[in-house]
Motif scaffolding. Structure first.
Motif, PDB file in Angstrom:
ATOM      1  N   LEU A 231       0.839  -1.197   0.000  1.00 44.06           N
ATOM      2  CA  LEU A 231       0.000   0.000   0.000  1.00 44.06           C
ATOM      3  C   LEU A 231       0.872   1.245   0.000  1.00 44.06           C
ATOM      4  O   LEU A 231       0.605   2.210  -0.735  1.00 44.06           O
ATOM      5  N   ALA A 232       1.942   1.239   0.799  1.00 43.52           N
ATOM      6  CA  ALA A 232       2.857   2.384   0.827  1.00 43.52           C
ATOM      7  C   ALA A 232       3.510   2.594  -0.538  1.00 43.52           C
ATOM      8  O   ALA A 232       3.618   3.731  -1.020  1.00 43.52           O
ATOM      9  N   SER A 233       3.952   1.523  -1.188  1.00 49.15           N
ATOM     10  CA  SER A 233       4.592   1.677  -2.496  1.00 49.15           C
ATOM     11  C   SER A 233       3.598   2.177  -3.536  1.00 49.15           C
ATOM     12  O   SER A 233       3.937   2.997  -4.401  1.00 49.15           O
ATOM     13  N   ASN A 234       2.355   1.707  -3.467  1.00 47.39           N
ATOM     14  CA  ASN A 234       1.327   2.182  -4.383  1.00 47.39           C
ATOM     15  C   ASN A 234       1.052   3.665  -4.173  1.00 47.39           C
ATOM     16  O   ASN A 234       0.861   4.423  -5.136  1.00 47.39           O
ATOM     17  N   LEU A 235       1.017   4.093  -2.920  1.00 42.30           N
ATOM     18  CA  LEU A 235       0.787   5.509  -2.625  1.00 42.30           C
ATOM     19  C   LEU A 235       1.940   6.368  -3.136  1.00 42.30           C
ATOM     20  O   LEU A 235       1.715   7.464  -3.678  1.00 42.30           O
ATOM     21  N   LEU A 236       3.166   5.915  -2.953  1.00 42.16           N
ATOM     22  CA  LEU A 236       4.325   6.671  -3.426  1.00 42.16           C
ATOM     23  C   LEU A 236       4.291   6.825  -4.944  1.00 42.16           C
ATOM     24  O   LEU A 236       4.567   7.910  -5.489  1.00 42.16           O
ATOM     25  N   TYR A 237       3.939   5.745  -5.642  1.00 36.76           N
ATOM     26  CA  TYR A 237       3.872   5.815  -7.107  1.00 36.76           C
ATOM     27  C   TYR A 237       2.725   6.716  -7.556  1.00 36.76           C
ATOM     28  O   TYR A 237       2.883   7.532  -8.470  1.00 36.76           O
ATOM     29  N   PHE A 238       1.580   6.575  -6.922  1.00 36.97           N
ATOM     30  CA  PHE A 238       0.419   7.394  -7.264  1.00 36.97           C
ATOM     31  C   PHE A 238       0.691   8.863  -6.986  1.00 36.97           C
ATOM     32  O   PHE A 238       0.329   9.743  -7.785  1.00 36.97           O
ATOM     33  N   GLU A 239       1.362   9.145  -5.894  1.00 41.57           N
ATOM     34  CA  GLU A 239       1.674  10.526  -5.518  1.00 41.57           C
ATOM     35  C   GLU A 239       2.594  11.195  -6.540  1.00 41.57           C
ATOM     36  O   GLU A 239       2.432  12.374  -6.863  1.00 41.57           O
ATOM     37  N   SER A 240       3.549  10.449  -7.073  1.00 39.97           N
ATOM     38  CA  SER A 240       4.543  11.042  -7.971  1.00 39.97           C
ATOM     39  C   SER A 240       4.121  11.031  -9.437  1.00 39.97           C
ATOM     40  O   SER A 240       4.617  11.828 -10.238  1.00 39.97           O
ATOM     41  N   THR A 241       3.177  10.149  -9.825  1.00 36.55           N
ATOM     42  CA  THR A 241       2.816  10.024 -11.239  1.00 36.55           C
ATOM     43  C   THR A 241       1.340  10.245 -11.525  1.00 36.55           C
ATOM     44  O   THR A 241       0.958  10.401 -12.691  1.00 36.55           O
ATOM     45  N   ASN A 242       0.517  10.180 -10.483  1.00 31.80           N
ATOM     46  CA  ASN A 242      -0.937  10.214 -10.632  1.00 31.80           C
ATOM     47  C   ASN A 242      -1.446   9.017 -11.436  1.00 31.80           C
ATOM     48  O   ASN A 242      -2.507   9.066 -12.052  1.00 31.80           O
ATOM     49  N   ARG A 243      -0.668   7.929 -11.406  1.00 34.88           N
ATOM     50  CA  ARG A 243      -1.055   6.679 -12.056  1.00 34.88           C
ATOM     51  C   ARG A 243      -1.029   5.557 -11.021  1.00 34.88           C
ATOM     52  O   ARG A 243      -0.452   5.694  -9.943  1.00 34.88           O
ATOM     53  N   LEU A 244      -1.625   4.416 -11.394  1.00 33.86           N
ATOM     54  CA  LEU A 244      -1.711   3.283 -10.486  1.00 33.86           C
ATOM     55  C   LEU A 244      -0.600   2.279 -10.770  1.00 33.86           C
ATOM     56  O   LEU A 244      -0.352   1.929 -11.932  1.00 33.86           O
ATOM     57  N   HIS A 323      -6.173 -10.687   9.959  1.00 31.84           N
ATOM     58  CA  HIS A 323      -7.236 -10.200  10.826  1.00 31.84           C
ATOM     59  C   HIS A 323      -7.410  -8.682  10.764  1.00 31.84           C
ATOM     60  O   HIS A 323      -8.473  -8.161  11.089  1.00 31.84           O
ATOM     61  N   THR A 324      -6.367  -7.968  10.389  1.00 33.14           N
ATOM     62  CA  THR A 324      -6.407  -6.510  10.414  1.00 33.14           C
ATOM     63  C   THR A 324      -5.987  -5.959   9.065  1.00 33.14           C
ATOM     64  O   THR A 324      -4.971  -6.378   8.508  1.00 33.14           O
ATOM     65  N   MET A 325      -6.749  -5.001   8.529  1.00 33.74           N
ATOM     66  CA  MET A 325      -6.336  -4.314   7.310  1.00 33.74           C
ATOM     67  C   MET A 325      -5.323  -3.252   7.704  1.00 33.74           C
ATOM     68  O   MET A 325      -5.655  -2.303   8.419  1.00 33.74           O
ATOM     69  N   PRO A 326      -4.068  -3.397   7.315  1.00 36.32           N
ATOM     70  CA  PRO A 326      -3.032  -2.487   7.797  1.00 36.32           C
ATOM     71  C   PRO A 326      -3.089  -1.122   7.129  1.00 36.32           C
ATOM     72  O   PRO A 326      -3.573  -0.988   6.001  1.00 36.32           O
ATOM     73  N   PRO A 327      -2.568  -0.114   7.803  1.00 36.02           N
ATOM     74  CA  PRO A 327      -2.380   1.191   7.182  1.00 36.02           C
ATOM     75  C   PRO A 327      -1.139   1.127   6.302  1.00 36.02           C
ATOM     76  O   PRO A 327      -0.416   0.108   6.317  1.00 36.02           O
ATOM     77  N   PRO A 328      -0.845   2.155   5.539  1.00 34.34           N
ATOM     78  CA  PRO A 328       0.444   2.178   4.835  1.00 34.34           C
ATOM     79  C   PRO A 328       1.568   2.162   5.862  1.00 34.34           C
ATOM     80  O   PRO A 328       1.600   3.009   6.759  1.00 34.34           O
ATOM     81  N   LEU A 329       2.479   1.207   5.759  1.00 41.64           N
ATOM     82  CA  LEU A 329       3.538   1.053   6.758  1.00 41.64           C
ATOM     83  C   LEU A 329       4.713   1.961   6.402  1.00 41.64           C
ATOM     84  O   LEU A 329       5.813   1.515   6.040  1.00 41.64           O
ATOM     85  N   HIS A 330       4.445   3.244   6.523  1.00 47.04           N
ATOM     86  CA  HIS A 330       5.405   4.300   6.174  1.00 47.04           C
ATOM     87  C   HIS A 330       4.998   5.521   6.994  1.00 47.04           C
ATOM     88  O   HIS A 330       3.841   5.964   6.911  1.00 47.04           O
ATOM     89  N   PRO A 331       5.895   6.078   7.820  1.00 50.76           N
ATOM     90  CA  PRO A 331       5.498   7.140   8.761  1.00 50.76           C
ATOM     91  C   PRO A 331       4.762   8.312   8.130  1.00 50.76           C
ATOM     92  O   PRO A 331       3.724   8.745   8.626  1.00 50.76           O
ATOM     93  N   ARG A 332       5.280   8.835   7.023  1.00 49.14           N
ATOM     94  CA  ARG A 332       4.635  10.008   6.418  1.00 49.14           C
ATOM     95  C   ARG A 332       3.301   9.634   5.781  1.00 49.14           C
ATOM     96  O   ARG A 332       2.290  10.325   5.980  1.00 49.14           O
ATOM     97  N   LEU A 333       3.284   8.537   5.058  1.00 47.97           N
ATOM     98  CA  LEU A 333       2.066   8.169   4.346  1.00 47.97           C
ATOM     99  C   LEU A 333       0.951   7.731   5.287  1.00 47.97           C
ATOM    100  O   LEU A 333      -0.228   7.889   4.966  1.00 47.97           O
ATOM    101  N   ALA A 334       1.316   7.185   6.434  1.00 49.04           N
ATOM    102  CA  ALA A 334       0.297   6.751   7.389  1.00 49.04           C
ATOM    103  C   ALA A 334      -0.535   7.923   7.894  1.00 49.04           C
ATOM    104  O   ALA A 334      -1.665   7.740   8.357  1.00 49.04           O
ATOM    105  N   ARG A 335       0.015   9.152   7.791  1.00 51.13           N
ATOM    106  CA  ARG A 335      -0.690  10.336   8.280  1.00 51.13           C
ATOM    107  C   ARG A 335      -1.403  11.101   7.157  1.00 51.13           C
ATOM    108  O   ARG A 335      -2.153  12.035   7.428  1.00 51.13           O
TER     109      ARG A 335
END
Length: 355
Positions: A231-244, A323-335
């Motif tokens: 999820l963190a890697s997907n967010l980083l890519y989406f943030e920088s390219t606006n693509r999935l 059992h748990t859907m995790p947040p993005p495991l990255h300090p900045r992205l988690a917020r």
């Protein structure tokens, strides 16, 4: 060689090596039959292999019973290897041996790894820690599940809240981490893991590092860390390219039910073009996981260390597996809730659009 067969298991005995072959849909009745076999058919032996390649499913009612089966196995065999070519069954094996408190067992994905593990002497986590710190005079990690005092429980809660403040998330398996290593071992565990993550990020950048961390956890069978880092890697890519990014965290639960080689082929198919370098890293990481690649250059060495680090992480994170859907495991992205919302909207729209 002698053999015994019943229901969904077969036992083969060849000198000092015994092998259980599990197959089909394993339920509570199958687990109880296996317990009976462990008590009455399995002789004392040096090595035991539990071959899960014929297994199709393990029902929830069988999981806890298999911890008892493993405890009996560990009383009869010096070292145990679980052989599985699907991530979900390596995760199941790790959960079983962790809950049984057996450090002389390991889940592997190839016959070559079975041979190497059975010929080794160190415990599972001790071996991983040695890979991280080298062969110096640092005392090894020798974890065991311990009873936590009331004072330590309070300190654990305080540390958990501190992680929320510093990292933006609190792993639900943090208590298990303390039970396994204690507070004295926790600092050494943290330093060893963080050193590997920092080396990976420094060499390959945040996006590739998060992808590799997610897939490292995936090959171990841990769905919490694999989904969180992907999820963190997907967010980083989406943030920088606006693509999935073509490896969404939502596919982890499907991949884990698929044979390793088939999953790797799917990764390679998706990671073409702009992701050629990442595809090569993913392929190398897989071969390292399966014991088919030497340390080699600095890139391979860092991936070996990452694999060792996540062997330590998965040891505890596996207790919350699925059992748990995790947040993005990255300090900045988690917020960054706004980024996460936009990403989920884009994913939903893409899934709704016919290919």
């Amino acid at each position: 060689m002698t053999a015994a067969m019943a229901g969904h298991y077969a036992l083969e005995i060849s000198g000092d090596l015994c092998t259980y072959l599990l197959s089909g849909d394993f339920d509570a009745r199958s687990a109880r039959a296996l317990q009976h076999s462990a008590e009455h058919e399995l002789p004392a032996c040096r090595h035991l292999v539990v071959d899960l390649r014929g297994l199709r499913a393990c029902h929830p009612g069988a999981r806890s019973l298999l911890v008892g089966v493993h405890t009996t196995w560990a009383s009869r065999a010096e070292r145990i290897a679980y052989l599985a070519t699907e991530a979900r069954f390596r995760g199941l094996s790790l959960w079983i041996m962790h809950m049984a408190g057996d450090e002389n067992a390991k889940a592997v994905g190839s016959q070559a790894q079975v041979t190497r593990w059975l010929g080794a002497r160190e415990g599972r986590q001790e071996q991983a820690f040695r890979t991280l710190v080298g062969s110096n005079n640092t005392p090894p990690i020798r974890p065991r599940r311990i009873r936590v005092s009331h004072a330590e429980q309070a300190a654990t809660q305080a540390a958990s809240w501190a992680m929320q403040i510093l990292l933006g998330y609190r792993p639900p398996w943090f208590d298990e981490l303390v039970r396994t290593h204690g507070f004295l071992g926790l600092r050494r565990w943290t330093d060893a893991v963080q050193s590997a993550v920092s080396a990976l990020t420094e060499r390959h950048g945040d996006f590739k590092a998060q992808t590799l961390l997610g897939l490292c956890a995936f090959w171990n069978g841990c769905t919490y860390c694999s989904r969180g880092h992907l999820l963190a890697s997907n967010l980083l890519y989406f943030e920088s390219t606006n693509r999935l990014f073509p490896l969404p965290e939502t596919e982890v639960m499907r991949w884990r039910r698929t044979d390793d080689d088939q999953v790797l082929r799917e990764f390679e198919q998706h990671l073409g073009g702009e992701f050629d370098d990442l595809r090569d890293l993913v392929r190398l990481q897989f071969h390292i996981k399966m014991g088919a690649a030497p340390n080699g250059d600095a890139t391979a060495r860092i991936l070996h260390e990452t694999e060792a680090a996540w062997a330590l992480v998965s040891e505890c994170s596996i207790t919350d597996d699925g059992h748990t859907m995790p947040p993005p495991l990255h300090p900045r992205l988690a917020r960054d809730r706004e980024l996460l919302e936009h990403y989920h909207q884009a994913r939903t729209a893409a899934c709704a659009t016919p290919a």
